[in-house]
Enzyme design. Structure first.
Site, short mmCIF file in Angstrom:
data_model
loop_
_atom_site.label_atom_id
_atom_site.label_comp_id
_atom_site.label_asym_id
_atom_site.label_seq_id
_atom_site.Cartn_x
_atom_site.Cartn_y
_atom_site.Cartn_z
N HIS A 152 52.87 27.93 43.21
CA HIS A 152 51.68 27.47 43.93
C HIS A 152 51.86 26.06 44.46
O HIS A 152 51.46 25.76 45.57
CB HIS A 152 50.49 27.44 42.96
CG HIS A 152 49.62 28.62 43.10
ND1 HIS A 152 48.56 28.65 43.96
CD2 HIS A 152 49.65 29.83 42.50
CE1 HIS A 152 47.97 29.81 43.88
NE2 HIS A 152 48.61 30.56 43.00
N LYS A 205 40.05 38.24 40.98
CA LYS A 205 40.07 37.31 42.12
C LYS A 205 41.46 37.34 42.77
O LYS A 205 41.59 37.39 44.00
CB LYS A 205 39.71 35.89 41.65
CG LYS A 205 39.56 34.87 42.78
CD LYS A 205 40.86 34.23 43.21
CE LYS A 205 40.66 33.25 44.37
NZ LYS A 205 41.94 32.75 44.89
N GLU A 251 44.46 30.65 51.80
CA GLU A 251 45.03 30.17 50.53
C GLU A 251 46.56 30.21 50.55
O GLU A 251 47.16 31.29 50.71
CB GLU A 251 44.50 31.01 49.36
CG GLU A 251 44.98 30.46 48.03
CD GLU A 251 44.38 31.15 46.81
OE1 GLU A 251 43.30 31.75 46.94
OE2 GLU A 251 45.01 31.08 45.74
N ASP A 290 34.45 44.30 56.63
CA ASP A 290 33.45 43.51 55.91
C ASP A 290 33.94 43.27 54.48
O ASP A 290 33.80 44.14 53.61
CB ASP A 290 32.12 44.28 55.93
CG ASP A 290 30.97 43.52 55.34
OD1 ASP A 290 31.21 42.63 54.50
OD2 ASP A 290 29.82 43.85 55.69
#
Ligand code: NDP
Length: 404
Positions: free
Chosen positions: A358, A245, A71, A261
């Protein structure tokens, strides 16, 4: 006899797939013999970009942290958040006295008092069995810490085994011990549903804290907005999900870079975020005098050994870069990145700039998508940044004009 699909070589498997020659060639060129041993039906490597959070102070130590993520903007934001928290002296880590994984043996259709009585009166037998099942973890100073029966509902019971797996994440260690322990429940065999570790690793809950002088955030108004946004995410699961998130943008990038993991860490984190009955933000921010204070608590199962870490040179490099000596130290660093990531996101929203930051990175991706060459990227991105509306068509036209 014809081989089964899983018995074929990676190239033989590719031949069965719906691929054109150029795709097949590219997949072939990205194969590695090492990774072919790690998963089943291997066909190729999937590369993810790795960036670095150049400097974050954790318990007084300056650390460069590798981050693997696809991202755009995540690494920039982490660096930004860390720089702010470093100005307050960096991040402090609070670990439990002893971190441990939890394994469950699950029972259904029997009485709690029966299982509880059995577990309470046979403690010594369970401890002995754990030592027999995994003597090597005892040699490393780990092993079974406690065993308790827990009532789940009127007909469901979990027997919880707290196991110190030292510097390994420990899923396999726990499952090995559980399988051996299960044999001691022969009298209850028909009630046993199964045995497996839980990823709700509440005995590995770590807390990190840090602060930023309010003036560095752009003033009290921004700091107050950050606190209000954070409060909002304590009441609204829609906001909380996005806030968490964003936090996992940082956490999972480090977990992945270190060969750990990330599904385990995320599952545990989301369960922890719901511990009060409502899904909430995992961080808490408040203002005291002229400083903004942040705190993040999270159960975090990671290791510096075991799993695929030893089989993946990139993971070992990542751990070397941070110079971590133990899984507990790694836990603190990962959470510190999470706090920095969260601060950067909240600050961007509070100062109205999340989209601005962004979009520049998104334009780079768009420029690549429409075929810009590396030497054309900067110019195309800066031209796209000046436009009110941007899409692939517009980017493509601009690129053509640039090339005239
Ligand atoms: P391993 O099975 O590789 O066990 C770790 C091994 O590392 C130990 O057996 C130990 O070997 C060795 N070791 C070396 N140094 C140390 C040390 N300092 N501390 C502890 N162990 C050491 O891995 P894990 O048990 O950690 O399991 C992790 C893997 O399990 C991950 O790949 C995960 O994805 C996967 N997994 C996850 C599940 C889940 O999350 N639900 C379920 C099942 C698997 P020795 O015997 O010599 O002591």
């Amino acid at each position: 006899m014809a081989k089964k699909y899983y018995e074929l070589t990676p190239d033989e498997r590719l031949a069965f797939l719906n691929l054109n020659d150029s795709d097949r060639k590219e997949l072939h060129e990205n194969q590695s013999t090492n990774n072919a041993q790690i998963i089943e039906n291997y066909i190729s490597d999937f590369r993810v970009p790795m960036g670095v959070l150049k400097d974050i102070i954790v318990n007084g130590r300056h650390i460069s942290v590798p981050m693997a993520t696809e991202e755009p903007s995540v690494v920039a934001a982490a660096n930004n958040g860390a720089r702010l928290l470093n100005s307050g002296g960096g991040i402090s880590v609070l670990l439990p006295e002893r971190t441990a994984m939890i394994g469950q043996i699950l029972f259904v259709g029997c009485q709690f008092h029966e299982i509880n009585g059995y577990v309470t009166t046979h403690q010594e037998m369970f401890f002995k069995k754990a030592r027999q099942a995994k003597p090597s973890i005892y040699k490393r100073g780990g092993g079974l810490i406690s065993i308790k029966a827990r009532r789940v509902s009127d007909h469901e019971i979990s027997v919880d085994f707290e196991i110190d797996t030292k510097d390994a994440m420990g899923a396999n260690i726990v499952n090995t011990i559980l399988e051996a322990e299960m044999t001691l429940f022969a009298d209850f065999e028909s009630h046993i549903l199964g045995a497996i570790l839980t990823n709700y690793a509440t005995s590995q809950c770590v807390t990190v804290t840090g602060y930023v002088p309010v003036e560095l955030l752009g003033g009290l108004q921004v700091a107050e907005k950050i606190v209000a946004l954070n409060q909002f995410s304590k009441h609204d699961p829609y906001r909380a999900t996005t806030e968490n998130k964003g936090l996992f943008n940082g956490i999972s990038a480090v977990v992945l870079a270190t060969g750990n993991d990330w599904r385990a860490v995320e599952a545990g984190g989301h369960a922890f975020a719901s511990q009060n009955g409502t899904y909430q933000s995992l961080t808490t921010w408040h203002i005291q005098e002229d400083k903004l204070y942040g705190q993040l608590s999270l159960p975090i199962s990671v290791g510096t050994v075991g799993g695929v870490i030893s089989a993946m040179p990139q993971a070992k490099n990542a751990l070397h870069m941070m110079n971590v000596v133990s899984a507990d130290e790694l836990r603190g660093i990962i959470l510190a990145v999470g706090l920095a990531q969260n601060l950067a996101a909240l600050k961007a929203i509070a100062s109205g700039g999340i989209q601005r930051g962004h979009m520049r990175m998104q334009y780079r991706v768009l420029a690549l998508q429409v075929g810009a060459l590396p030497e054309e990227l900067e110019l195309l991105v800066s031209q796209l940044s000046k436009l009110k509306q941007v899409d692939a068509n517009i980017a493509s036209k601009l690129l053509m004009e640039m090339r005239k």
